[in-house]
Motif scaffolding. Structure first.
Motif, PDB file in Angstrom:
ATOM      1  N   ALA A   1       0.744  -1.041   0.169  1.00 20.76           N
ATOM      2  CA  ALA A   1      -0.076   0.042   0.071  1.00 20.76           C
ATOM      3  C   ALA A   1       0.797   1.231  -0.001  1.00 20.76           C
ATOM      4  O   ALA A   1       2.067   1.242   0.344  1.00 20.76           O
ATOM      5  CB  ALA A   1      -0.910   0.005   1.134  1.00 20.76           C
TER       6      ALA A   1
ATOM      7  N   ASP B   1       0.705   4.644   1.907  1.00 18.80           N
ATOM      8  CA  ASP B   1       0.044   5.360   2.768  1.00 18.80           C
ATOM      9  C   ASP B   1       0.851   6.476   3.185  1.00 18.80           C
ATOM     10  O   ASP B   1       1.621   6.654   4.248  1.00 18.80           O
ATOM     11  CB  ASP B   1      -0.050   4.308   4.235  1.00 18.80           C
TER      12      ASP B   1
ATOM     13  N   LYS C   1       2.195   9.558   4.879  1.00 16.32           N
ATOM     14  CA  LYS C   1       1.855  10.144   6.094  1.00 16.32           C
ATOM     15  C   LYS C   1       1.642  11.574   6.288  1.00 16.32           C
ATOM     16  O   LYS C   1       2.281  12.250   5.418  1.00 16.32           O
ATOM     17  CB  LYS C   1       3.257   9.933   7.167  1.00 16.32           C
TER      18      LYS C   1
ATOM     19  N   SER D   1      -4.092  16.627   1.219  1.00 19.43           N
ATOM     20  CA  SER D   1      -4.944  15.407   1.501  1.00 19.43           C
ATOM     21  C   SER D   1      -6.581  15.575   1.547  1.00 19.43           C
ATOM     22  O   SER D   1      -7.244  14.674   1.339  1.00 19.43           O
ATOM     23  CB  SER D   1      -4.536  14.926   2.988  1.00 19.43           C
TER      24      SER D   1
ATOM     25  N   GLN E   1      -2.360   5.887  -5.946  1.00 18.28           N
ATOM     26  CA  GLN E   1      -2.672   5.212  -4.380  1.00 18.28           C
ATOM     27  C   GLN E   1      -3.751   3.690  -4.938  1.00 18.28           C
ATOM     28  O   GLN E   1      -3.321   2.719  -4.121  1.00 18.28           O
ATOM     29  CB  GLN E   1      -3.462   6.018  -3.449  1.00 18.28           C
TER      30      GLN E   1
ATOM     31  N   GLY F   1      -2.782  -0.018  -3.846  1.00 17.77           N
ATOM     32  CA  GLY F   1      -3.651  -0.795  -2.913  1.00 17.77           C
ATOM     33  C   GLY F   1      -4.551  -1.622  -3.168  1.00 17.77           C
ATOM     34  O   GLY F   1      -5.095  -2.721  -2.724  1.00 17.77           O
TER      35      GLY F   1
ATOM     36  N   SER G   1      -7.969  -2.923   6.655  1.00 15.22           N
ATOM     37  CA  SER G   1      -7.774  -1.965   7.668  1.00 15.22           C
ATOM     38  C   SER G   1      -9.202  -1.794   8.563  1.00 15.22           C
ATOM     39  O   SER G   1     -10.110  -2.143   8.135  1.00 15.22           O
ATOM     40  CB  SER G   1      -7.203  -0.570   7.184  1.00 15.22           C
TER      41      SER G   1
ATOM     42  N   LYS H   1      -7.309  11.876   6.663  1.00 18.62           N
ATOM     43  CA  LYS H   1      -6.836  10.655   6.056  1.00 18.62           C
ATOM     44  C   LYS H   1      -7.467  10.813   4.605  1.00 18.62           C
ATOM     45  O   LYS H   1      -8.614  11.040   4.526  1.00 18.62           O
ATOM     46  CB  LYS H   1      -7.588   9.576   6.996  1.00 18.62           C
TER      47      LYS H   1
ATOM     48  N   THR I   1      -9.039   7.918  -0.350  1.00 15.40           N
ATOM     49  CA  THR I   1      -8.364   6.861  -1.140  1.00 15.40           C
ATOM     50  C   THR I   1      -8.343   5.692  -0.037  1.00 15.40           C
ATOM     51  O   THR I   1      -8.552   4.469  -0.581  1.00 15.40           O
ATOM     52  CB  THR I   1      -7.063   7.135  -1.773  1.00 15.40           C
ATOM     53  N   TYR I   2      -7.960   5.712   0.991  1.00 10.46           N
ATOM     54  CA  TYR I   2      -7.528   4.718   2.124  1.00 10.46           C
ATOM     55  C   TYR I   2      -9.070   4.119   2.283  1.00 10.46           C
ATOM     56  O   TYR I   2      -8.998   2.986   2.287  1.00 10.46           O
ATOM     57  CB  TYR I   2      -7.120   5.590   3.411  1.00 10.46           C
ATOM     58  N   SER I   3      -9.937   4.846   2.541  1.00 12.56           N
ATOM     59  CA  SER I   3     -11.326   4.388   2.744  1.00 12.56           C
ATOM     60  C   SER I   3     -11.689   3.446   1.436  1.00 12.56           C
ATOM     61  O   SER I   3     -12.310   2.289   1.765  1.00 12.56           O
ATOM     62  CB  SER I   3     -12.320   5.253   2.937  1.00 12.56           C
TER      63      SER I   3
ATOM     64  N   LYS J   1      -9.745   0.296   1.125  1.00 13.32           N
ATOM     65  CA  LYS J   1      -9.683  -0.718   1.968  1.00 13.32           C
ATOM     66  C   LYS J   1     -11.312  -1.400   2.034  1.00 13.32           C
ATOM     67  O   LYS J   1     -11.231  -2.621   2.237  1.00 13.32           O
ATOM     68  CB  LYS J   1      -9.448  -0.406   3.541  1.00 13.32           C
TER      69      LYS J   1
END
Ligand code: NAD
Length: 277
Positions: free
Chosen positions: A98, A100, A102, A113, A126, A130, A159, A184, A187-189, A192
């Motif tokens: 992934a 991620d 920071k 972000s 991303q 991921g 996650s 955050k 893309t992270y949500s 995952k």
């Protein structure tokens, strides 16, 4: 014997993003259970360091490494062909890689972000690692597991944010206006949650070929984050602390071995209870 079900002797596991904080832990978990491991990562130097670290504690003949960018199908195929030419069958695939980024206090970085400013280029990069990376590795290595009739295991590392929306208050910086507060990224949500969808899809797609697919959703791992962040996050976790980096090892051993032969298509959320509070 109950513990025999955890024995992975004779099995080979390929881990993506193996040079990162958790990748090396997944590798150690699988080595502890007797598996051979193929460490893969885009970062050649970190990969060598990880290999050397693991070789201090485990039989180094059980560890091989390959540089492999999971977003590049040709690189995945070339690693697969190399392994197959050496009669190495991948029995376990851990999709862990992934990006991620920071949250950094550099000018312009914080607000980049934010959803309003998040670029399509960043979204594409991303997701390509991921989510698309997990699809491509599953396509190559999962198909091979299904084809020869011996089956296998695909484990997607998601996650706690696969089941929760990020609490953006965790990332707030004092004295910054609302439109400059870091968050955050979206893309992270999406990645995952997407991995959980991919898990369910694969779990049924190759079920008749005995390829099981599950997801592991870790909560935050303590890695010397700032006191403020740790305090805010741990106040959301019933166990009152972040995870130690080696605390997911036993779950990896369970999910990748015959100890979990009837578990398929599930997302195991291991978050100190955060998602039930
Ligand atoms: N650390 C945590 O607190 C935490 C919590 C929940 C979930 N996770 C998930 O666990 C997994 C591992 O996290 P981590 O903390 O070890 O992250 P990390 O950033 O330390 O490691 C990720 C690894 O992926 C590699 N990578 C990046 N792009 C790649 C590409 N194109 N191809 C192959 N490898 C690539 C990086 O070089 C790095 O070694 C990630 O999926 C992450 O989202 C981590």
């Amino acid at each position: 014997m109950a513990l025999e079900k955890f024995d992975l002797t004779g099995k080979t596991a390929l881990i993506t993003g193996a040079a990162g904080l958790l990748g090396i832990e997944h590798a150690a978990a699988l080595l502890e259970s007797g598996a051979n491991v193929v460490l893969t990562d885009v970062s050649e130097n970190s990969l060598k360091t990880s290999r050397n670290t693991l070789a201090n504690n485990f039989d180094q003949s059980k560890i091989i490494e390959h540089v492999m960018d999971v977003s590049q199908l040709n690189e995945i195929y070339s690693v697969a062909k190399q392994l197959w030419s050496e009669s190495i069958r991948i029995d376990i695939l851990v999709n862990n890689a992934a990006i991620d980024p920071k949250v950094k206090d550099e000018e312009g970085i914080l607000e980049s972000s934010r959803l309003e400013n998040f670029t399509l280029a960043e979204w594409d990069i991303q997701l390509s690692v991921g989510l698309t990376g997990a699809f491509l590795c599953s396509q190559v290595f999962g198909a091979a597991m299904a084809k020869d009739g011996k089956g296998g295991v695909i484990l997607n590392i998601a996650s706690d944010l696969s089941v929760l929306s990020p609490d953006q208050r965790l990332y707030q910086k004092p004295n910054f206006p609302d439109d400059m507060q870091p968050v955050k990224p979206v893309t992270y949500s999406v990645i995952k949650a997407g991995l959980v969808g991919l898990t369910r899809y694969l779990a049924t797609y190759w079920a008749d070929k005995n390829v099981r697919s599950n997801a592991l959703s870790p909560g935050g791992v303590f890695n010397d984050q700032g006191d403020d962040f740790v305090h805010r996050l741990t106040s959301l976790i019933p166990l009152g602390r972040m995870a130690d980096r080696d605390e997911y090892r036993s779950a990896i051993q369970f999910l990748c071995s015959n100890a979990s032969t009837y578990l398929n298509g599930q997302n195991i959320v291991m978050d100190g209870g955060r998602s039930v509070w």
